[in-house]
Design a protein around this motif. Structure first.
Motif, PDB file in Angstrom:
ATOM      1  N   VAL A  17       0.800  -1.223   0.000  1.00 54.13           N
ATOM      2  CA  VAL A  17       0.000   0.000   0.000  1.00 54.13           C
ATOM      3  C   VAL A  17       0.835   1.276   0.000  1.00 54.13           C
ATOM      4  O   VAL A  17       0.546   2.201  -0.755  1.00 54.13           O
ATOM      5  N   LEU A  18       1.847   1.331   0.818  1.00 55.35           N
ATOM      6  CA  LEU A  18       2.578   2.591   0.973  1.00 55.35           C
ATOM      7  C   LEU A  18       3.711   2.773  -0.029  1.00 55.35           C
ATOM      8  O   LEU A  18       3.863   3.851  -0.600  1.00 55.35           O
ATOM      9  N   THR A  19       4.529   1.761  -0.211  1.00 56.78           N
ATOM     10  CA  THR A  19       5.675   1.920  -1.112  1.00 56.78           C
ATOM     11  C   THR A  19       5.437   1.321  -2.489  1.00 56.78           C
ATOM     12  O   THR A  19       6.223   1.552  -3.397  1.00 56.78           O
ATOM     13  N   GLU A  20       4.343   0.557  -2.625  1.00 56.96           N
ATOM     14  CA  GLU A  20       3.989  -0.100  -3.877  1.00 56.96           C
ATOM     15  C   GLU A  20       5.116  -0.987  -4.419  1.00 56.96           C
ATOM     16  O   GLU A  20       5.261  -1.184  -5.615  1.00 56.96           O
ATOM     17  N   GLU A  21       5.907  -1.533  -3.499  1.00 56.81           N
ATOM     18  CA  GLU A  21       6.953  -2.489  -3.868  1.00 56.81           C
ATOM     19  C   GLU A  21       6.331  -3.871  -3.985  1.00 56.81           C
ATOM     20  O   GLU A  21       5.327  -4.158  -3.339  1.00 56.81           O
ATOM     21  N   PRO A  22       6.934  -4.734  -4.778  1.00 58.45           N
ATOM     22  CA  PRO A  22       6.406  -6.089  -4.856  1.00 58.45           C
ATOM     23  C   PRO A  22       6.653  -6.852  -3.554  1.00 58.45           C
ATOM     24  O   PRO A  22       7.622  -6.587  -2.845  1.00 58.45           O
ATOM     25  N   VAL A  23       5.754  -7.742  -3.254  1.00 56.60           N
ATOM     26  CA  VAL A  23       5.916  -8.614  -2.096  1.00 56.60           C
ATOM     27  C   VAL A  23       6.425  -9.948  -2.622  1.00 56.60           C
ATOM     28  O   VAL A  23       5.784 -10.598  -3.430  1.00 56.60           O
ATOM     29  N   ASP A  24       7.610 -10.300  -2.169  1.00 55.23           N
ATOM     30  CA  ASP A  24       8.206 -11.550  -2.622  1.00 55.23           C
ATOM     31  C   ASP A  24       8.363 -12.504  -1.437  1.00 55.23           C
ATOM     32  O   ASP A  24       7.960 -12.193  -0.323  1.00 55.23           O
ATOM     33  N   GLU A  25       8.940 -13.634  -1.692  1.00 58.42           N
ATOM     34  CA  GLU A  25       9.098 -14.642  -0.644  1.00 58.42           C
ATOM     35  C   GLU A  25       9.974 -14.134   0.496  1.00 58.42           C
ATOM     36  O   GLU A  25       9.731 -14.440   1.669  1.00 58.42           O
ATOM     37  N   THR A  26      10.976 -13.336   0.179  1.00 55.24           N
ATOM     38  CA  THR A  26      11.850 -12.780   1.216  1.00 55.24           C
ATOM     39  C   THR A  26      11.066 -11.887   2.172  1.00 55.24           C
ATOM     40  O   THR A  26      11.260 -11.941   3.385  1.00 55.24           O
ATOM     41  N   THR A  27      10.175 -11.066   1.619  1.00 52.67           N
ATOM     42  CA  THR A  27       9.343 -10.193   2.450  1.00 52.67           C
ATOM     43  C   THR A  27       8.471 -11.029   3.383  1.00 52.67           C
ATOM     44  O   THR A  27       8.376 -10.735   4.580  1.00 52.67           O
ATOM     45  N   ALA A  28       7.840 -12.047   2.839  1.00 50.13           N
ATOM     46  CA  ALA A  28       6.978 -12.905   3.654  1.00 50.13           C
ATOM     47  C   ALA A  28       7.783 -13.644   4.719  1.00 50.13           C
ATOM     48  O   ALA A  28       7.369 -13.713   5.884  1.00 50.13           O
ATOM     49  N   ASP A  29       8.948 -14.170   4.339  1.00 51.10           N
ATOM     50  CA  ASP A  29       9.795 -14.875   5.303  1.00 51.10           C
ATOM     51  C   ASP A  29      10.231 -13.948   6.432  1.00 51.10           C
ATOM     52  O   ASP A  29      10.247 -14.346   7.602  1.00 51.10           O
TER      53      ASP A  29
END
Length: 83
Positions: free
Chosen positions: A40-52
């Motif tokens: 929402v805020l940075t509009e960056e993609p959410v990848d597996e690293t983010t979730a981990d």
């Protein structure tokens, strides 16, 4: 909080061996916050690293006693939320 989300949050607390007094809702918020921030805020993609990272950080915050149940002795009012 919706009943299904409440059950999920309680399950998270019980499966992460969170310390007594950990608020299940706060644990769920800590888990979702980094993902929400990117989406929402940075509009960056959410990848597996983010979730981990979110899965690692939320329980760590609970173990650091950073997610206690809120003290609800007084209702908050107004736009300042009691601050």
């Amino acid at each position: 909080m919706d009943g299904d989300l409440r059950a999920l949050a309680r399950s998270l607390v019980s499966t992460t061996t969170a310390p007594a007094g950990t608020d299940p809702a706060e644990l769920l918020k800590a888990l979702a916050a980094p993902i929400y921030f990117r989406l929402v805020l940075t509009e960056e993609p959410v990848d597996e690293t983010t979730a981990d990272r979110a899965v690692d950080v939320a329980p760590a915050a609970a173990h650091a006693s950073a997610l206690p149940a809120p003290c609800r002795t007084q209702p908050t009012a107004g736009p300042h939320f009691g601050l």
